[in-house]
Design an enzyme around this catalytic site. Structure first.
Site, PDB file in Angstrom:
ATOM      1  N   GLU A 155      36.279  47.950  43.400  1.00 50.20           N
ATOM      2  CA  GLU A 155      37.164  48.604  42.440  1.00 50.20           C
ATOM      3  C   GLU A 155      36.868  47.678  41.234  1.00 50.20           C
ATOM      4  O   GLU A 155      37.208  46.419  41.489  1.00 50.20           O
ATOM      5  CB  GLU A 155      38.750  48.191  42.921  1.00 50.20           C
ATOM      6  CG  GLU A 155      39.911  48.821  41.846  1.00 50.20           C
ATOM      7  CD  GLU A 155      41.118  47.965  41.848  1.00 50.20           C
ATOM      8  OE1 GLU A 155      42.017  48.621  41.166  1.00 50.20           O
ATOM      9  OE2 GLU A 155      41.284  47.202  42.689  1.00 50.20           O
ATOM     10  N   ASP A 185      38.930  44.667  46.130  1.00 55.54           N
ATOM     11  CA  ASP A 185      40.070  44.857  45.421  1.00 55.54           C
ATOM     12  C   ASP A 185      39.359  44.292  44.130  1.00 55.54           C
ATOM     13  O   ASP A 185      39.171  42.930  44.273  1.00 55.54           O
ATOM     14  CB  ASP A 185      41.301  44.428  46.038  1.00 55.54           C
ATOM     15  CG  ASP A 185      42.492  44.428  44.942  1.00 55.54           C
ATOM     16  OD1 ASP A 185      42.795  45.357  44.698  1.00 55.54           O
ATOM     17  OD2 ASP A 185      42.779  43.214  44.575  1.00 55.54           O
TER      18      ASP A 185
END
Length: 626
Positions: free
Chosen positions: A301, A266
């Site tokens: 990401e 993330d």
């Protein structure tokens, strides 16, 4: 798999008992408090080198609850707990990962070039919201043509519902989803079906409630590396070595103890590391070495469009396998839904810019972003298409909208079908968000279940975020935004699996199944830089050329309105054949399929509305031979 020897947590070793190991460098004493038959049995750990406290007890087996006391203070759960049966504020429980009987010994994974990723949230994927219930749906995903599931963060969190990005017990699967053995069963079944399993992990901040790491050492956090969600993680400051080791061990435990096929990291743009070897490089190297015979994937990401992330470490990069490339999503949404607030203002949505994004993998390669007021991106020439994960929807792009609307709820069906077929034609790695394949009617909203004081701040902050958007300029409009803390917000986000067999949803599902079958059978994977060419034919028409598995050229034409389009025939190719269109009667009860006229020098397509068409052109040499 290489032999797994964890160094943190309660390590169950069969008849030899259980070893307890915890890093608490500033502590004078650490005791483990064992819960037995309603009473506490407190035992000291021995200080080892490097600030680690450890001890092995032969009479402790799996299933025992325990906590730690530092210098006689209050009891805390294990920062590397494998299970929190009563939640992140309760006692930890010893777990023996070797007790599960795996059946996936022959599993070697799915290569990057064959990934079709399906992102799902365990709590809302099914009505029960459990690992066991999700497992029952896996055969349908396999039949659809999915090759990998990506599980939104599993680390246990405070409360009974959360997206997962507020994880507190990073080694413990959320107890509201089930026990560790339930997650292992899900992965084992996925592998039996041929599905890879990717786990979403958060290494850029810690959750706001229930995190015990700072109680064991203040060195876990780096206030100087502030993230949008609080203090960053200390990957480059004093005492950062054990901190890096803690998070890398967390990554490896998903690979070894749960047989995960990789990780989605993330918001890696919020991971700050000024040291000589970036944390992402160290982590990627460790993951790949964990099981060299398997296809393991580390996917970042990252909104910076940095090629360095996926360049091999030997060539000066960080060795991550792939990254989320958001520019395609942003261009399509600007084109289809007209979004122009925030970062969408950086995109035109023109067919020329969409084509450029497809050719390059991302659009911004160093030019100035008006939204960021700074240059963004880098040269992607060393990046192959398969290393870019692209989508029409994901949890952020749906859930971060005020009312959690899906793209299919904002477009007419024709444009949604056309965009879906285009996505699945790309040489990049496609990602679908749960329910996308049948144009699910429910929203996916932002939801939490924090204690009341924190919950109020989250609700206020959520509504304040939208103040800069024109549609929510006044307080009355912002008050309409669903309360993240309300149970109804969570319930509204659950998929309704019954609707997938009803129209108009069933026909959309047939399109996704047909297109994924075509992708698998007819398109060469995007693992070379010249896997596809794309350009805007005119202001309404996009053309994508790809090599077919059987030779010849596959031409994908997406048009955003009605009209006739003349195509240049691919070099060295004969007549074209229309093999698939988003306006096929199987996919809509108002079918208006485009027509191909290939009787002249140049093929002509006549569209009756928005649609995507797939044409196959055989090579002249093959036609002559036939």
């Amino acid at each position: 798999m290489s032999e797994w020897r964890p160094t943190l947590g309660a390590i169950v070793n069969g008849h030899a008992g259980t070893a307890f190991r915890v890093w608490a460098p500033a502590a004078r004493t650490v005791h483990v408090s064992l819960e037995r038959d309603g009473s506490l049995d407190e035992r000291p750990l021995t200080r080892e080198g490097g600030g680690v406290f450890a001890a092995t007890f032969s009479d402790v087996a799996a299933g025992l609850r325990y906590r730690y006391r530092i210098d006689g203070g209050p009891p805390y759960p294990d920062p590397a707990s494998r299970f929190q049966p009563e939640g992140v504020h309760g006692a930890s429980m010893t777990v023996d990962p070797l007790a599960f009987s795996w059946t996936d010994g022959a599993w070697t994974g799915v290569p990057l070039s064959e990934l079709v990723i399906y992102e799902l949230h365990i709590g809302t994927f099914t009505e029960p919201g459990t690992f066991a219930a999700a497992m029952e749906r896996l055969p349908e995903l396999h039949a659809l043509g999915i090759t990998a599931i990506e599980l939104m963060p599993l680390a246990d969190f405070a409360g009974g519902r959360n997206w997962g990005y507020d994880g507190a017990a990073l080694f413990a699967p959320a107890h509201v989803y089930g026990a560790p053995c339930d997650l292992r069963q899900l992965v084992d079944v996925a592998h039996a079906l041929g599905l890879a399993v990717l786990v979403d992990v958060v290494y850029n901040h810690l959750g706001p409630d229930g995190t015990v790491l700072p109680h064991f050492s203040p060195h876990y956090l780096a206030p100087q590396h502030a993230s949008p969600w609080g203090a960053g993680i200390n990957f480059d400051g004093d005492h950062s070595g054990p901190v890096r080791a803690h998070f890398i061990e967390n990554a490896l435990h998903w690979i070894h103890e749960y047989h995960a096929d990789g990780l989605r990291l993330d918001a890696t743009h919020a991971i700050r590391d000024r040291g000589p070897r970036h944390f992402l490089a160290e982590l990627s190297s460790a993951v790949h070495a964990a099981a060299p015979h398997r296809c393991l994937h580390v996917i970042a990401e990252d909104d910076r469009n940095l090629a360095r992330i996926v360049v091999p470490e030997a060539d000066g990069g960080w060795g991550v396998d792939a990254l989320w490339a958001d520019d395609f999503h942003h261009q399509l949404r600007r084109r289809l839904a007209g979004d122009d607030d925030g970062y969408f203002g950086d995109y035109s949505g023109s067919t020329q810019d969409i084509a450029t994004t497809i050719r390059q993998g991302w659009f911004y390669t160093g030019q100035r972003s008006a939204y960021l007021k700074a240059p963004r991106g880098s040269d992607p020439s060393a990046v192959v298409p398969a290393q870019c994960v692209v989508c029409l929807q994901n949890h952020d792009q749906v859930g971060n909208r005020a009312f959690g609307e899906r793209l299919s709820q904002q477009l007419d069906r024709g444009r949604y079908r056309a965009a879906s077929m285009l996505l699945l034609s790309l040489p990049q790695t496609p990602l679908l968000f749960m329910g996308q394949e049948w144009a699910a009617s429910n929203p996916f909203l932002y939801f939490t279940d924090h204690e009341p004081a924190l919950g109020r701040l989250v609700t206020e902050g959520r509504r304040r975020e939208f103040k800069r958007f024109a549609a929510f300029a006044n307080e009355q409009e912002r008050a309409r935004i669903p309360d993240p803390q309300a149970l109804t917000t969570f319930i509204a986000s659950r998929l309704d699996w019954e609707e997938r067999d009803r129209e108009p949803h069933a026909s959309v599902r047939r399109l996704y199944a047909a297109m994924l079958a075509f992708r698998r059978a007819s398109l060469l994977p995007g693992n070379s830089a010249d896997a596809a060419t794309a350009h805007g034919i005119d202001e309404e028409t996009l053309r994508l050329d790809r090599r077919g598995r059987g030779g010849g050229t596959i031409v994908v034409v997406t048009r955003f309105r009605d009209g006739a389009v003349q195509l240049a025939r691919p070099a060295q190719c004969g007549l074209g054949e229309l093999v698939l269109t988003s306006e096929d009667p199987r996919f809509t009860d108002t079918a208006r399929p485009p027509e191909l006229d290939d009787s002249g020098e140049a093929p002509t397509l006549r569209f009756h509305g928005p649609a995507t068409v797939i044409l196959q052109f055989a090579r002249l040499a093959e036609v002559t031979a036939a």
